[in-house]
Design a protein around this motif. Sequence first.
Motif, PDB file in Angstrom:
ATOM      1  N   LEU A  59      -2.028  21.192   7.732  1.00  0.00           N
ATOM      2  CA  LEU A  59      -1.751  22.586   7.373  1.00  0.00           C
ATOM      3  C   LEU A  59      -0.884  23.280   8.417  1.00  0.00           C
ATOM      4  O   LEU A  59      -0.020  24.096   8.086  1.00  0.00           O
ATOM      5  CB  LEU A  59      -3.064  23.347   7.220  1.00  0.00           C
ATOM      6  CG  LEU A  59      -4.049  22.812   6.168  1.00  0.00           C
ATOM      7  CD1 LEU A  59      -5.414  23.474   6.341  1.00  0.00           C
ATOM      8  CD2 LEU A  59      -3.504  23.061   4.763  1.00  0.00           C
ATOM      9  N   SER A  60      -1.120  22.962   9.701  1.00  0.00           N
ATOM     10  CA  SER A  60      -0.350  23.567  10.788  1.00  0.00           C
ATOM     11  C   SER A  60      -0.443  22.669  12.011  1.00  0.00           C
ATOM     12  O   SER A  60      -1.413  21.934  12.183  1.00  0.00           O
ATOM     13  CB  SER A  60      -0.888  24.971  11.125  1.00  0.00           C
ATOM     14  OG  SER A  60      -2.233  24.902  11.552  1.00  0.00           O
ATOM     15  N   LEU A  72       0.866   7.123  16.071  1.00  0.00           N
ATOM     16  CA  LEU A  72       1.631   7.647  14.938  1.00  0.00           C
ATOM     17  C   LEU A  72       1.376   9.140  14.806  1.00  0.00           C
ATOM     18  O   LEU A  72       0.220   9.574  14.799  1.00  0.00           O
ATOM     19  CB  LEU A  72       1.223   6.932  13.644  1.00  0.00           C
ATOM     20  CG  LEU A  72       1.348   5.398  13.648  1.00  0.00           C
ATOM     21  CD1 LEU A  72       0.746   4.817  12.370  1.00  0.00           C
ATOM     22  CD2 LEU A  72       2.796   4.975  13.789  1.00  0.00           C
ATOM     23  N   THR A  73       2.442   9.921  14.668  1.00  0.00           N
ATOM     24  CA  THR A  73       2.326  11.373  14.611  1.00  0.00           C
ATOM     25  C   THR A  73       2.600  11.886  13.203  1.00  0.00           C
ATOM     26  O   THR A  73       3.551  11.453  12.554  1.00  0.00           O
ATOM     27  CB  THR A  73       3.302  12.032  15.603  1.00  0.00           C
ATOM     28  OG1 THR A  73       2.963  11.623  16.931  1.00  0.00           O
ATOM     29  CG2 THR A  73       3.216  13.556  15.515  1.00  0.00           C
ATOM     30  N   VAL A  74       1.757  12.820  12.757  1.00  0.00           N
ATOM     31  CA  VAL A  74       1.919  13.460  11.451  1.00  0.00           C
ATOM     32  C   VAL A  74       2.158  14.948  11.699  1.00  0.00           C
ATOM     33  O   VAL A  74       1.356  15.600  12.367  1.00  0.00           O
ATOM     34  CB  VAL A  74       0.686  13.250  10.554  1.00  0.00           C
ATOM     35  CG1 VAL A  74       0.933  13.844   9.163  1.00  0.00           C
ATOM     36  CG2 VAL A  74       0.327  11.775  10.449  1.00  0.00           C
ATOM     37  N   ASP A  75       3.248  15.462  11.159  1.00  0.00           N
ATOM     38  CA  ASP A  75       3.644  16.844  11.421  1.00  0.00           C
ATOM     39  C   ASP A  75       3.103  17.804  10.364  1.00  0.00           C
ATOM     40  O   ASP A  75       2.559  17.393   9.341  1.00  0.00           O
ATOM     41  CB  ASP A  75       5.176  16.946  11.455  1.00  0.00           C
ATOM     42  CG  ASP A  75       5.778  16.182  12.620  1.00  0.00           C
ATOM     43  OD1 ASP A  75       5.286  16.347  13.744  1.00  0.00           O
ATOM     44  OD2 ASP A  75       6.734  15.410  12.396  1.00  0.00           O
ATOM     45  N   GLU A  76       3.307  19.085  10.637  1.00  0.00           N
ATOM     46  CA  GLU A  76       2.891  20.154   9.729  1.00  0.00           C
ATOM     47  C   GLU A  76       3.502  19.975   8.340  1.00  0.00           C
ATOM     48  O   GLU A  76       4.650  19.548   8.199  1.00  0.00           O
ATOM     49  CB  GLU A  76       3.316  21.499  10.311  1.00  0.00           C
ATOM     50  CG  GLU A  76       2.944  22.707   9.469  1.00  0.00           C
ATOM     51  CD  GLU A  76       3.283  24.012  10.157  1.00  0.00           C
ATOM     52  OE1 GLU A  76       3.391  25.038   9.452  1.00  0.00           O
ATOM     53  OE2 GLU A  76       3.442  24.014  11.396  1.00  0.00           O
ATOM     54  N   ASN A  77       2.700  20.295   7.341  1.00  0.00           N
ATOM     55  CA  ASN A  77       3.127  20.238   5.946  1.00  0.00           C
ATOM     56  C   ASN A  77       3.496  18.826   5.505  1.00  0.00           C
ATOM     57  O   ASN A  77       4.344  18.641   4.641  1.00  0.00           O
ATOM     58  CB  ASN A  77       4.305  21.185   5.685  1.00  0.00           C
ATOM     59  CG  ASN A  77       4.391  21.571   4.209  1.00  0.00           C
ATOM     60  OD1 ASN A  77       3.375  21.795   3.552  1.00  0.00           O
ATOM     61  ND2 ASN A  77       5.603  21.652   3.681  1.00  0.00           N
ATOM     62  N   ARG A  78       2.834  17.821   6.113  1.00  0.00           N
ATOM     63  CA  ARG A  78       3.043  16.444   5.717  1.00  0.00           C
ATOM     64  C   ARG A  78       1.721  15.872   5.207  1.00  0.00           C
ATOM     65  O   ARG A  78       0.640  16.292   5.621  1.00  0.00           O
ATOM     66  CB  ARG A  78       3.552  15.578   6.871  1.00  0.00           C
ATOM     67  CG  ARG A  78       4.830  16.061   7.503  1.00  0.00           C
ATOM     68  CD  ARG A  78       5.958  16.260   6.508  1.00  0.00           C
ATOM     69  NE  ARG A  78       6.272  15.053   5.735  1.00  0.00           N
ATOM     70  CZ  ARG A  78       7.106  15.022   4.705  1.00  0.00           C
ATOM     71  NH1 ARG A  78       7.686  16.148   4.298  1.00  0.00           N
ATOM     72  NH2 ARG A  78       7.345  13.901   4.068  1.00  0.00           N
ATOM     73  N   LEU A  79       1.846  14.894   4.312  1.00  0.00           N
ATOM     74  CA  LEU A  79       0.688  14.244   3.707  1.00  0.00           C
ATOM     75  C   LEU A  79       0.765  12.753   3.992  1.00  0.00           C
ATOM     76  O   LEU A  79       1.796  12.117   3.733  1.00  0.00           O
ATOM     77  CB  LEU A  79       0.684  14.490   2.194  1.00  0.00           C
ATOM     78  CG  LEU A  79      -0.301  13.658   1.345  1.00  0.00           C
ATOM     79  CD1 LEU A  79      -1.740  13.951   1.742  1.00  0.00           C
ATOM     80  CD2 LEU A  79      -0.072  13.940  -0.140  1.00  0.00           C
ATOM     81  N   GLY A  96      -4.741  24.091  18.140  1.00  0.00           N
ATOM     82  CA  GLY A  96      -4.925  24.833  16.902  1.00  0.00           C
ATOM     83  C   GLY A  96      -4.479  24.111  15.640  1.00  0.00           C
ATOM     84  O   GLY A  96      -4.427  24.718  14.572  1.00  0.00           O
ATOM     85  N   THR A  97      -4.173  22.813  15.751  1.00  0.00           N
ATOM     86  CA  THR A  97      -3.759  22.063  14.563  1.00  0.00           C
ATOM     87  C   THR A  97      -4.885  22.045  13.534  1.00  0.00           C
ATOM     88  O   THR A  97      -6.049  21.806  13.865  1.00  0.00           O
ATOM     89  CB  THR A  97      -3.380  20.616  14.940  1.00  0.00           C
ATOM     90  OG1 THR A  97      -2.243  20.633  15.804  1.00  0.00           O
ATOM     91  CG2 THR A  97      -3.048  19.791  13.698  1.00  0.00           C
ATOM     92  N   ARG A  98      -4.529  22.286  12.264  1.00  0.00           N
ATOM     93  CA  ARG A  98      -5.508  22.306  11.184  1.00  0.00           C
ATOM     94  C   ARG A  98      -5.066  21.348  10.084  1.00  0.00           C
ATOM     95  O   ARG A  98      -3.858  21.179   9.846  1.00  0.00           O
ATOM     96  CB  ARG A  98      -5.664  23.728  10.617  1.00  0.00           C
ATOM     97  CG  ARG A  98      -6.157  24.733  11.643  1.00  0.00           C
ATOM     98  CD  ARG A  98      -6.056  26.150  11.145  1.00  0.00           C
ATOM     99  NE  ARG A  98      -7.069  26.468  10.147  1.00  0.00           N
ATOM    100  CZ  ARG A  98      -6.824  26.740   8.876  1.00  0.00           C
ATOM    101  NH1 ARG A  98      -5.583  26.738   8.411  1.00  0.00           N
ATOM    102  NH2 ARG A  98      -7.800  27.046   8.037  1.00  0.00           N
ATOM    103  N   PHE A  99      -6.031  20.724   9.430  1.00  0.00           N
ATOM    104  CA  PHE A  99      -5.699  19.796   8.350  1.00  0.00           C
ATOM    105  C   PHE A  99      -6.814  19.753   7.327  1.00  0.00           C
ATOM    106  O   PHE A  99      -7.928  20.211   7.562  1.00  0.00           O
ATOM    107  CB  PHE A  99      -5.407  18.402   8.900  1.00  0.00           C
ATOM    108  CG  PHE A  99      -6.622  17.585   9.315  1.00  0.00           C
ATOM    109  CD1 PHE A  99      -7.794  18.165   9.793  1.00  0.00           C
ATOM    110  CD2 PHE A  99      -6.587  16.202   9.235  1.00  0.00           C
ATOM    111  CE1 PHE A  99      -8.894  17.405  10.173  1.00  0.00           C
ATOM    112  CE2 PHE A  99      -7.687  15.427   9.602  1.00  0.00           C
ATOM    113  CZ  PHE A  99      -8.834  16.032  10.079  1.00  0.00           C
TER     114      PHE A  99
END
Length: 307
Positions: A59-60, A72-79, A96-99
């Motif tokens: 989410l952010s 492996l990195t997953v960024d904001e707005n990615r699935l 503050g990362t949210r998912f």
Amino acid sequence: MNLQSLHIQDESVPVHPDHDPRHPLVIFGDHRFCAGAQLEVQKMAGPHMHSQIELNFVLSGRMTYWFDGRALTVDENRLCLFWGMIPHQVIDRAEGTRFVCLYVPMSVFLGFASLSRFRDAVFRGAVIEALDIRPWDREVFLRWRDELLSGDPEVMEIVRSELTARVMRIEREGWRDLREQGAAIPTSGQRDADWVLHVENMLRFIGEGALSDISAEDVGRAAGLHPNYAMTLFRKAVGMTINQAIIRHRLDTAQSLLIATDLPITEVAYESGFGSLSTFYEAFQRRFKEKPVQYRRRMRPALAATG
């Protein structure tokens, strides 16, 4: 995850170099559709495993997984999605990362006969990132999370159908394996070359028929090709022979049955499409470097006496 967990320490499972040995590998014994209650991403003390397919919608912020030896990195707005039986651990995240974290039972993927290439990539250990994110995905994933956490059986059944369809759209609309950065898998609309269609027909036939008595010749004929040409084309496109693909599909099924059921080993072998127990044992040990009963004991301690 509000799941009952089983703790094991197994030297054969790769461990992150910064992993604290006081925190053993955790295997979660759960096979349901469910959702993580926590929205804020936290670093994990150690790797864990679970039998479901895990979907993460960020989410952010951004989050970094240690996944079977890779960061492996997953960024904001990615699935992204991956099979939870590959040891994984959140090793870093932006403050503050949210998912949204959702879990899909393996039985759903076993039913995706027509998506055998996509499914095989997942069971090979791919971390699948969707290439096409819709404007409403954020809202929909948050709603699915709330509805799964509600425990309402009727609502959860609706989520099951909707979430299954979303996974199928990932295959159709394009995806890439984050382990191979930048290596995007083409979308369905780009698959117009004759050889690609032939290979997909062969993969589909294997996905639908590998649990029965089929041969490489059967696969070639199903695609309308001479068996020798079919075998050459398949190997060039997929990187393995047709027979190897059939055996891998059967072993994927056996692996799933060993983890997710308490079927005796003999039944696992025949349910997975193997014609004899000796052939099953030989193929299983060649791939997993241990006997099926040892694999089950390691992955599902609660079933140590089964088989």
